[in-house]
Scaffold this motif. Structure first.
Motif, PDB file in Angstrom:
ATOM      1  N   GLY A  58       7.691  10.740  32.402  1.00 24.32           N
ATOM      2  CA  GLY A  58       6.492  10.228  33.052  1.00 24.32           C
ATOM      3  C   GLY A  58       5.689   9.248  32.220  1.00 24.32           C
ATOM      4  N   GLY A  90       9.685   5.744  39.368  1.00 27.09           N
ATOM      5  CA  GLY A  90       8.711   6.809  39.216  1.00 27.09           C
ATOM      6  C   GLY A  90       8.570   7.306  37.788  1.00 27.09           C
ATOM      7  N   GLN A  91       9.379   6.783  36.861  1.00 26.44           N
ATOM      8  CA  GLN A  91       9.269   7.193  35.466  1.00 26.44           C
ATOM      9  C   GLN A  91       8.636   6.081  34.635  1.00 26.44           C
ATOM     10  N   ALA A 118      10.693   2.199  34.742  1.00 20.46           N
ATOM     11  CA  ALA A 118      11.200   2.229  36.113  1.00 20.46           C
ATOM     12  C   ALA A 118      12.166   1.087  36.414  1.00 20.46           C
TER      13      ALA A 118
END
Length: 169
Positions: free
Chosen positions: A127, A163-164, A167
């Motif tokens: 994340g 989403g990381q 991306a």
């Protein structure tokens, strides 16, 4: 690949790869990822694999064919459901030095159990809480620990995932 054990070992993957003309096989190196693994190991969903978990989940490498090359595909940090249908997402903590050492130890233990160091280790960025500096330092630590302990100069690659932290790329 659906005919193979989810984690299994190298030889059966390599035999299938050779039949299809592939030069590498991929072996998952994610954390405890489903209810079946929780039951088999007694470990919690999303936990880093311990040596006892590796012994249960992977086939020990013996009499490996010459030329066998594999990619260790590590925890992708995607959401999963536990036995109570609760959503769970493993955490990658590249900025935490102690966590990085634990993660590197898991990779070394998996490769030692499989009987051969990986040619390529693929990691994910996790994340937005992870810094690019932490990710790069982690890649360096994984590379160095492989060289020092297993005597192999393995490539450490970063996979981009929507989403990381990383991306696109």
């Amino acid at each position: 690949l659906s005919s193979l054990a989810q984690r299994g070992g190298l030889s059966e993957r390599w035999d299938l790869a050779m039949d299809e003309g592939c030069g590498f096989v991929e072996v998952p190196a994610d954390f405890i990822k489903n209810v079946g693994e929780v039951r088999r190991t007694g470990s919690e969903m999303g936990s880093v694999l311990r040596p006892k978990d590796i012994e249960i989940l992977y086939r020990r490498g013996e009499n490996l064919p010459p030329g066998l090359e594999y990619i260790l595909h590590t925890e992708p940090a995607i959401g999963r459901r536990d036995e109570d249908d609760r959503f769970y997402k493993a955490s990658l903590r590249w900025d935490d030095g102690e966590w990085r050492r634990t993660f590197s130890r898991m990779l070394l233990d998996i490769s030692s159990h499989l009987g051969k160091p990986a040619s390529i280790i693929e990691i994910h960025s996790g994340g937005k809480e992870n810094s690019l500096e932490g990710i790069v330092e982690s890649m360096r630590e994984i590379h160095d620990s492989y060289r020092e302990e297993l005597g192999k100069e393995s490539f450490v690659l970063l996979e981009n995932k929507v989403g990381q932290r990383v991306a696109t790329g």
